[in-house]
Motif scaffolding. Structure first.
Motif, PDB file in Angstrom:
ATOM      1  N   ASP A 204      21.485  49.108  44.763  1.00 39.78           N
ATOM      2  CA  ASP A 204      20.053  48.870  44.533  1.00 39.78           C
ATOM      3  C   ASP A 204      19.781  48.573  43.061  1.00 39.78           C
ATOM      4  O   ASP A 204      18.974  47.705  42.745  1.00 39.78           O
ATOM      5  CB  ASP A 204      19.220  50.088  44.944  1.00 39.78           C
ATOM      6  CG  ASP A 204      19.130  50.275  46.436  1.00 39.78           C
ATOM      7  OD1 ASP A 204      19.674  49.431  47.171  1.00 39.78           O
ATOM      8  OD2 ASP A 204      18.520  51.264  46.867  1.00 39.78           O
ATOM      9  N   THR A 205      20.442  49.314  42.199  1.00 40.05           N
ATOM     10  CA  THR A 205      20.250  49.114  40.760  1.00 40.05           C
ATOM     11  C   THR A 205      20.717  47.726  40.366  1.00 40.05           C
ATOM     12  O   THR A 205      20.018  47.004  39.649  1.00 40.05           O
ATOM     13  CB  THR A 205      21.027  50.171  39.958  1.00 40.05           C
ATOM     14  OG1 THR A 205      20.595  51.467  40.366  1.00 40.05           O
ATOM     15  CG2 THR A 205      20.807  50.006  38.468  1.00 40.05           C
ATOM     16  N   ARG A 206      21.883  47.330  40.838  1.00 36.74           N
ATOM     17  CA  ARG A 206      22.408  45.999  40.505  1.00 36.74           C
ATOM     18  C   ARG A 206      21.503  44.910  41.059  1.00 36.74           C
ATOM     19  O   ARG A 206      21.284  43.886  40.416  1.00 36.74           O
ATOM     20  CB  ARG A 206      23.836  45.856  41.025  1.00 36.74           C
ATOM     21  CG  ARG A 206      24.825  46.701  40.232  1.00 36.74           C
ATOM     22  CD  ARG A 206      26.261  46.388  40.593  1.00 36.74           C
ATOM     23  NE  ARG A 206      26.571  46.573  42.010  1.00 36.74           N
ATOM     24  CZ  ARG A 206      26.891  47.729  42.577  1.00 36.74           C
ATOM     25  NH1 ARG A 206      26.949  48.826  41.835  1.00 36.74           N
ATOM     26  NH2 ARG A 206      27.169  47.804  43.857  1.00 36.74           N
ATOM     27  N   ARG A 207      20.962  45.130  42.257  1.00 37.52           N
ATOM     28  CA  ARG A 207      20.056  44.138  42.854  1.00 37.52           C
ATOM     29  C   ARG A 207      18.808  43.969  41.994  1.00 37.52           C
ATOM     30  O   ARG A 207      18.361  42.843  41.727  1.00 37.52           O
ATOM     31  CB  ARG A 207      19.668  44.576  44.271  1.00 37.52           C
ATOM     32  CG  ARG A 207      18.818  43.563  45.005  1.00 37.52           C
ATOM     33  CD  ARG A 207      18.674  43.935  46.476  1.00 37.52           C
ATOM     34  NE  ARG A 207      18.179  45.271  46.691  1.00 37.52           N
ATOM     35  CZ  ARG A 207      16.883  45.583  46.853  1.00 37.52           C
ATOM     36  NH1 ARG A 207      15.972  44.648  46.820  1.00 37.52           N
ATOM     37  NH2 ARG A 207      16.522  46.830  47.051  1.00 37.52           N
ATOM     38  N   LEU A 208      18.243  45.078  41.515  1.00 37.88           N
ATOM     39  CA  LEU A 208      17.048  45.001  40.672  1.00 37.88           C
ATOM     40  C   LEU A 208      17.368  44.370  39.315  1.00 37.88           C
ATOM     41  O   LEU A 208      16.579  43.594  38.784  1.00 37.88           O
ATOM     42  CB  LEU A 208      16.426  46.383  40.496  1.00 37.88           C
ATOM     43  CG  LEU A 208      15.900  47.040  41.782  1.00 37.88           C
ATOM     44  CD1 LEU A 208      15.314  48.396  41.473  1.00 37.88           C
ATOM     45  CD2 LEU A 208      14.897  46.154  42.483  1.00 37.88           C
TER      46      LEU A 208
ATOM     47  N   ALA B   3      11.079  35.570  47.305  1.00 32.87           N
ATOM     48  CA  ALA B   3      11.127  36.271  46.026  1.00 32.87           C
ATOM     49  C   ALA B   3      10.660  37.711  46.214  1.00 32.87           C
ATOM     50  O   ALA B   3       9.760  37.989  46.998  1.00 32.87           O
ATOM     51  CB  ALA B   3      10.241  35.553  45.021  1.00 32.87           C
ATOM     52  N   MET B   4      11.293  38.597  45.484  1.00 37.65           N
ATOM     53  CA  MET B   4      10.918  40.008  45.542  1.00 37.65           C
ATOM     54  C   MET B   4       9.558  40.181  44.864  1.00 37.65           C
ATOM     55  O   MET B   4       9.325  39.641  43.791  1.00 37.65           O
ATOM     56  CB  MET B   4      11.972  40.852  44.833  1.00 37.65           C
ATOM     57  CG  MET B   4      11.675  42.342  44.853  1.00 37.65           C
ATOM     58  SD  MET B   4      12.895  43.327  43.967  1.00 37.65           S
ATOM     59  CE  MET B   4      14.204  43.348  45.163  1.00 37.65           C
ATOM     60  N   THR B   5       8.696  40.941  45.510  1.00 32.89           N
ATOM     61  CA  THR B   5       7.395  41.217  44.903  1.00 32.89           C
ATOM     62  C   THR B   5       7.513  42.395  43.946  1.00 32.89           C
ATOM     63  O   THR B   5       8.478  43.165  44.005  1.00 32.89           O
ATOM     64  CB  THR B   5       6.335  41.545  45.972  1.00 32.89           C
ATOM     65  OG1 THR B   5       6.673  42.790  46.587  1.00 32.89           O
ATOM     66  CG2 THR B   5       6.198  40.442  47.004  1.00 32.89           C
ATOM     67  N   VAL B   6       6.510  42.536  43.113  1.00 26.18           N
ATOM     68  CA  VAL B   6       6.481  43.663  42.187  1.00 26.18           C
ATOM     69  C   VAL B   6       6.436  44.964  42.971  1.00 26.18           C
ATOM     70  O   VAL B   6       7.118  45.932  42.619  1.00 26.18           O
ATOM     71  CB  VAL B   6       5.282  43.540  41.218  1.00 26.18           C
ATOM     72  CG1 VAL B   6       5.073  44.815  40.429  1.00 26.18           C
ATOM     73  CG2 VAL B   6       5.462  42.344  40.300  1.00 26.18           C
TER      74      VAL B   6
ATOM     75  N   SER C 114       5.296  37.784  42.691  1.00 20.86           N
ATOM     76  CA  SER C 114       6.746  37.885  42.555  1.00 20.86           C
ATOM     77  C   SER C 114       7.114  38.516  41.216  1.00 20.86           C
ATOM     78  O   SER C 114       6.322  38.498  40.260  1.00 20.86           O
ATOM     79  CB  SER C 114       7.376  36.505  42.666  1.00 20.86           C
ATOM     80  OG  SER C 114       7.062  35.726  41.527  1.00 20.86           O
ATOM     81  N   VAL C 115       8.316  39.046  41.163  1.00 23.57           N
ATOM     82  CA  VAL C 115       8.828  39.590  39.903  1.00 23.57           C
ATOM     83  C   VAL C 115       8.863  38.481  38.856  1.00 23.57           C
ATOM     84  O   VAL C 115       8.521  38.708  37.699  1.00 23.57           O
ATOM     85  CB  VAL C 115      10.223  40.222  40.118  1.00 23.57           C
ATOM     86  CG1 VAL C 115      10.892  40.550  38.803  1.00 23.57           C
ATOM     87  CG2 VAL C 115      10.108  41.463  40.990  1.00 23.57           C
ATOM     88  N   THR C 116       9.220  37.279  39.268  1.00 24.72           N
ATOM     89  CA  THR C 116       9.254  36.146  38.328  1.00 24.72           C
ATOM     90  C   THR C 116       7.875  35.884  37.753  1.00 24.72           C
ATOM     91  O   THR C 116       7.732  35.666  36.544  1.00 24.72           O
ATOM     92  CB  THR C 116       9.805  34.889  39.015  1.00 24.72           C
ATOM     93  OG1 THR C 116      11.113  35.176  39.505  1.00 24.72           O
ATOM     94  CG2 THR C 116       9.854  33.715  38.060  1.00 24.72           C
ATOM     95  N   GLN C 117       6.837  35.899  38.585  1.00 21.18           N
ATOM     96  CA  GLN C 117       5.478  35.675  38.082  1.00 21.18           C
ATOM     97  C   GLN C 117       5.068  36.803  37.145  1.00 21.18           C
ATOM     98  O   GLN C 117       4.428  36.557  36.117  1.00 21.18           O
ATOM     99  CB  GLN C 117       4.472  35.552  39.240  1.00 21.18           C
ATOM    100  CG  GLN C 117       3.048  35.316  38.793  1.00 21.18           C
ATOM    101  CD  GLN C 117       2.861  34.055  37.968  1.00 21.18           C
ATOM    102  OE1 GLN C 117       3.578  33.065  38.167  1.00 21.18           O
ATOM    103  NE2 GLN C 117       1.921  34.061  37.048  1.00 21.18           N
TER     104      GLN C 117
ATOM    105  N   PHE D 224       9.833  45.754  44.217  1.00 24.55           N
ATOM    106  CA  PHE D 224      10.647  46.166  43.075  1.00 24.55           C
ATOM    107  C   PHE D 224      10.363  47.628  42.734  1.00 24.55           C
ATOM    108  O   PHE D 224      11.283  48.423  42.578  1.00 24.55           O
ATOM    109  CB  PHE D 224      10.349  45.265  41.877  1.00 24.55           C
ATOM    110  CG  PHE D 224      11.230  45.513  40.691  1.00 24.55           C
ATOM    111  CD1 PHE D 224      12.343  44.717  40.456  1.00 24.55           C
ATOM    112  CD2 PHE D 224      10.952  46.523  39.782  1.00 24.55           C
ATOM    113  CE1 PHE D 224      13.165  44.934  39.364  1.00 24.55           C
ATOM    114  CE2 PHE D 224      11.766  46.755  38.689  1.00 24.55           C
ATOM    115  CZ  PHE D 224      12.879  45.954  38.477  1.00 24.55           C
ATOM    116  N   LEU D 225       9.087  47.968  42.619  1.00 23.69           N
ATOM    117  CA  LEU D 225       8.711  49.337  42.272  1.00 23.69           C
ATOM    118  C   LEU D 225       9.163  50.338  43.335  1.00 23.69           C
ATOM    119  O   LEU D 225       9.653  51.422  43.005  1.00 23.69           O
ATOM    120  CB  LEU D 225       7.196  49.437  42.068  1.00 23.69           C
ATOM    121  CG  LEU D 225       6.650  48.775  40.808  1.00 23.69           C
ATOM    122  CD1 LEU D 225       5.129  48.747  40.833  1.00 23.69           C
ATOM    123  CD2 LEU D 225       7.155  49.481  39.567  1.00 23.69           C
TER     124      LEU D 225
END
Length: 123
Positions: A45-49, A21-24, A106-109, A27-28
């Protein structure tokens, strides 16, 4: 034939464990490299985020539904059918507000915590 199937199974399991999972913080970092202009929507990159956020919100929503179906108190209580509209500035502000020491979540968390704060469940 059996060797090929075994190889594919091992390769698939290694690939699945390497995807995390991508971390915050990740992401930043990626978001800060994207220019703030209309062409940003054309960038991969935008679509991935955007997909990362979509997946995080779907996961949190699915968890809420599963907890409710099982008779457990969910972590979030986002109203059914609610459309949450977020701007990139809102997302960045929220994620930048997370202390640097916690940005390995994670971004989810982060979305889970955000929605729990915005849409808490009644006691």
């Amino acid at each position: 034939m059996k060797k090929a199937a075994l190889f594919l199974a091992v390769a698939a399991s290694l690939w699945a464990t390497s995807v995390s999972a991508m971390t915050v913080q990740e992401f930043l970092t990626a978001a800060n490299r994207i220019p703030r202009n209309p062409t940003a929507l054309l960038r991969s990159d935008t679509r991935r985020l955007m997909n990362e956020m979509k997946t995080a919100f779907k996961t949190v929503g699915d968890e809420q539904k599963a907890a409710q179906a099982a008779g457990r108190r969910p972590a979030t209580c986002v109203p059914e059918g609610a459309r949450i509209s977020l701007s990139p500035d809102m997302i960045m502000a929220r994620f930048n507000a997370i202390p640097p020491a916690r940005r390995n979540i994670s971004v989810t968390q982060a979305v889970r915590e955000w929605m729990a704060a915005e849409h808490p469940c009644p006691a």
